[in-house]
Every structure is written in structure tokens, then in C-alpha cells.
Design a protein around this motif. Structure first.
Motif, PDB file in Angstrom:
ATOM      1  N   UNK A   1       1.168   6.005  73.002  1.00 11.68           N
ATOM      2  CA  UNK A   1       0.840   7.335  74.081  1.00 11.68           C
ATOM      3  C   UNK A   1       0.276   6.968  75.284  1.00 11.68           C
ATOM      4  N   UNK A   2      -0.892   6.284  75.009  1.00 11.02           N
ATOM      5  CA  UNK A   2      -1.422   5.776  76.344  1.00 11.02           C
ATOM      6  C   UNK A   2      -0.525   4.882  77.403  1.00 11.02           C
TER       7      UNK A   2
ATOM      8  N   UNK B   1       8.384  10.283  77.039  1.00 13.35           N
ATOM      9  CA  UNK B   1       8.383  11.131  76.118  1.00 13.35           C
ATOM     10  C   UNK B   1       8.945  10.337  74.688  1.00 13.35           C
ATOM     11  N   UNK B   2      10.059   9.888  74.856  1.00 16.75           N
ATOM     12  CA  UNK B   2      10.528   9.028  73.632  1.00 16.75           C
ATOM     13  C   UNK B   2       9.664   7.983  73.304  1.00 16.75           C
ATOM     14  N   UNK B   3       9.224   7.052  74.135  1.00 15.06           N
ATOM     15  CA  UNK B   3       8.416   6.188  73.705  1.00 15.06           C
ATOM     16  C   UNK B   3       6.935   6.739  72.867  1.00 15.06           C
TER      17      UNK B   3
ATOM     18  N   UNK C   1      10.627  -2.387  74.238  1.00 12.01           N
ATOM     19  CA  UNK C   1      10.248  -3.003  75.474  1.00 12.01           C
ATOM     20  C   UNK C   1      11.491  -2.660  76.446  1.00 12.01           C
ATOM     21  N   UNK C   2      12.364  -2.410  76.295  1.00 12.33           N
ATOM     22  CA  UNK C   2      13.415  -2.022  77.125  1.00 12.33           C
ATOM     23  C   UNK C   2      13.098  -0.859  77.889  1.00 12.33           C
ATOM     24  N   UNK C   3      12.687   0.140  77.187  1.00 11.44           N
ATOM     25  CA  UNK C   3      12.146   1.662  77.792  1.00 11.44           C
ATOM     26  C   UNK C   3      11.028   1.373  78.741  1.00 11.44           C
ATOM     27  N   UNK C   4      10.256   0.528  78.367  1.00 11.96           N
ATOM     28  CA  UNK C   4       8.978   0.251  79.087  1.00 11.96           C
ATOM     29  C   UNK C   4       9.437  -0.473  80.442  1.00 11.96           C
TER      30      UNK C   4
END
Length: 385
Positions: A24-25, A290-292, A185-188
Motif C-alpha cells: 500500500x505504501x 490500486x491493483x498493487x 515488479x512489472x506493475x511497479x
């Protein structure tokens, strides 16, 4: 036994709470940084700065020409659609349907899916690997989007069938853990214009971060299988769901574009890739963040709903274990200097093996009720004798 079960549940809850707060952070921080960026146009000078260092880009009479630095020959350019289609074409609809068909079950009940889950994990590995090979090896003519999409989905089907088999169970477990980390990792990396590290010379840093996430998730599956599989299922599920949602809302200009920009390093697609770049809409960034953040929440929900192990022992397996126990009981005792797999006739080979291999501990754990039945049967046999 009740106290031990409660302690284990509380311990698992604490394990899931830490990544929940961390995700979340992290999502909040990256989203703020991404929203602060401004989209800019790509000029010829920026094109030269962003292009693959293995090619040479020149501008002749307003036309961008790409040459090979090894041979000096011109490299013809094609479109980097990579099977995504355009708008709501048939390939795009197939990808949307595929994303939700596989993603929703993994997100909501991946831990309960058992062999269906391992089948989906291996199928996704085969599909992503084959798609990456295709988009990076095809020439400027390539193949149609619908053909590429059909090939990838058929290969997914073969991988899914393999994952349903007994031989593919353990491979699927590890694949699910790795994919969960890669999906994070990909979403980041996609939470920023032109990726997290946009400099061409440091492009590999993006993949280092992705690889680190995948490795960490694989270690978690081996160390704490239940927590690793819960996070892996939720992560892959939320990744596919946000991809399908973004394809329906922003079509090929959002997350789909980011994946192609990240993975497609084909020299025949240099102009298309670098000219269009990756500048996601605000809605895409919000959905990815949001997905993360929701990944650990869905993992915790599955932890609360599905208390049993990932793949419990079936009745036929229990009968075979009883037969093995009787065979071991009939054997003569070994000298005290030799090591044995179990200290008592009632312990099974699977239990002894699970003590030495943590990855098998939860997968092949035997319910407490079964152990009680075994103890009762053993006492009855002793009384008859």
C-alpha cells in the motif's frame, strides 16, 4: 491441537499484514511520482536518445531511417502491435476475455483451485514466454494480430493441460510464486512514463527490479508455502484483471502499450516503439496502483476463506499410506546406528519427507482427522494381537 491451529492462523495473518502495508505504501508513493510527471512529445533528437543502442537512427527529408551498426544495411520498420489489435477488434476482445477468465478465479479463489491453479500458472508461463519470443524475432512484415493471438492462446492451452497432471503440480506451485513476484515488479515499472527507469543506458535496471521481485516471491513459496501461494494467486489475478479492465477502458494506449514497450526490443519495431513511447493515461496509473494495493487484501481474504492445505491427500492416497505403514511395521528393526525415515510405525513416508522439504509440507499435509483415525486403528490392532 486447537491452540496450535490458532497460533498458526495468527502467524499467517501477521505474515500477510506486513506485505499488505508495504504494498500500500509503495503503490501510494509511486502513484504520486507518476502523477507529477507531464507528458511530452518525442522529437527527432529524443528519438535518437531513446532508441535501441544496437541500431542507428537518422533523419532524411523528414523520414526516420534505421540502420544496423554491424552491417550498415537499412532495417525496414513495421508496426509493433504485437497481437494486441486495435480498438475493440477481435484480438483485443480475445485478450480481454482471456484476462478476466483466468484472472478472476485466481484473484478470488486461486488457493482453492489446486490443479486448475497450477494449470493456469504453467499455461501463463508458456504463453508469456512464447509471446515474448514471437514479438522479438518477427521481421517487419510479421504475422497478423489474430494469428499471433491464436498461437499464444493455443500454447497456453497446452501448458494448462500439463499443469493439470500430477507431474506438473510442483512445477506449477513454483511457477505461481515466481509469477506473483513478476506481476508486482512489472506493475511497479509501469507506474511511470517511459518506465520506472527511462534512460536507455539503464534500461536493464527495470528488469533487475522485476527479476528481484520474482526471486523474492519464489523464496517465499519455498520458505512459507501457504503465504507464497496466497500472494502469488492474488498478484497474478489482480494483474490480469487490471489488464483486462484497462484494455476495455483505454484500449491499446494504456497498460497494453507499457507491456509492449517493456518487452518488445525488436529492431524492426524501433521507430514505432520509440516514437509512441509509453505515456499512460491517468486512469491507467490509478488502476495499476490500486491493483498493487489490493493484492495483499485478496490474499488475506483467501487465507480466511480457505483454511485447508493447497492440495490435501485424497482417500486413495491415504489407503496407499496405510499399506506402506503395514509394510514398514512388518520389517525387522534396524540397528540403532542406522538412520530411519520415521521414529514410529504410525508416521508416514510423506510426513517424514515433508519435514525435510518445506515446499511439500503444506501441499501434502494430512488432516488431523485422518491422523486420529490412524491412531484408533493402531490401538485396535494392538488390542487384537
Amino acid at each position: 491441537m486447537v491452540v496450535s491451529t490458532r497460533c498458526r492462523c495468527r502467524h499467517s495473518e501477521r505474515l500477510l499484514l506486513v506485505p499488505c502495508l508495504a504494498f500500500t505504501a509503495l503503490a501510494s508513493t509511486l502513484l504520486q511520482g507518476a502523477m507529477a510527471q507531464t507528458t511530452h512529445s518525442t522529437s527527432t533528437h529524443q528519438l535518437q536518445h531513446l532508441q535501441d543502442p544496437n541500431v542507428i537512427v537518422t533523419n532524411k527529408n523528414g523520414t526516420v531511417v534505421v540502420y544496423s551498426p554491424l552491417t550498415g544495411n537499412e532495417i525496414p520498420q513495421g508496426l509493433a502491435t504485437d497481437g494486441s489489435g486495435s480498438g475493440f477488434s477481435l484480438p483485443a476482445i480475445l485478450w480481454i476475455a482471456f484476462s478476466f477468465t483466468v484472472g478472476v478465479p485466481l484473484m478470488l479463489a486461486g488457493f482453492r483451485g489446486r490443479r486448475l491453479t497450477t494449470g493456469a500458472a504453467i499455461g501463463l508461463s508458456v504463453a508469456v514466454t512464447s509471446w515474448s519470443v514471437f514479438v522479438n524475432t518477427l521481421d517487419n512484415v510479421g504475422i497478423s494480430d489474430i494469428t499471433l493471438t491464436a498461437l499464444v492462446l493455443v500454447l497456453f492451452g497446452f501448458g494448462f493441460i500439463f499443469g493439470l497432471l500430477e507431474v506438473g503440480r510442483m512445477v506449477g506451485l513454483l511457477q505461481l510464486g515466481i509469477q506473483g513476484g513478476l506481476a508486482i515488479g512489472i506493475r511497479i515499472v509501469l507506474l511511470r512514463n517511459l518506465l520506472l527507469v527511462p534512460e536507455p543506458a539503464a534500461f536493464f535496471v527495470n528488469w533487475l527490479l522485476i527479476a528481484f521481485c520474482g526471486l523474492a516471491s519464489a523464496v517465499l513459496v519455498i520458505w512459507k508455502q501457504r503465504a507464497g501461494l496466497l500472494l502469488g494467486s492474488a498478484s497474478v489475478g489482480t494483474f490480469l484483471c487490471v489488464l483486462g479492465t484497462d484494455l476495455a477502458v483505454n484500449q491499446q494506449s494504456g497498460m497494453s502499450r507499457g507491456l509492449r514497450y517493456l518487452i518488445d526490443r525488436n529492431s524492426y519495431h524501433v521507430v514505432d516503439t520509440t516514437n509512441n513511447g509509453y505515456f499512460p493515461p491517468t486512469g491507467t496509473l490509478v488502476m495499476i496502483a490500486l491493483s498493487i494495493a489490493l493484492t495483499p487484501a485478496f490474499a488475506y481474504a483467501q487465507h480466511r476463506f480457505f483454511k485447508g492445505p493447497f492440495c490435501p491427500v485424497h482417500d486413495d492416497d491415504i489407503e496407499s499410506l496405510h499399506a506402506s505403514n503395514e509394510f514398514l511395521a512388518d520389517e525387522e528393526p534396524k540397528p540403532s546406528g542406522e538412520e530411519t525415515l520415521s521414529s514410529s510405525p504410525n508416521s508416514s513416508p510423506v510426513s517424514a519427507l515433508s519435514q525435510s522439504m518445506p515446499l511439500l509440507r503444506d501441499c501434502c499435509s494430512i488432516p488431523a482427522a485422518t491422523e486420529k483415525v490412524r491412531t484408533t486403528e493402531g490401538d485396535a490392532i494392538a488390542n487384537d494381537s
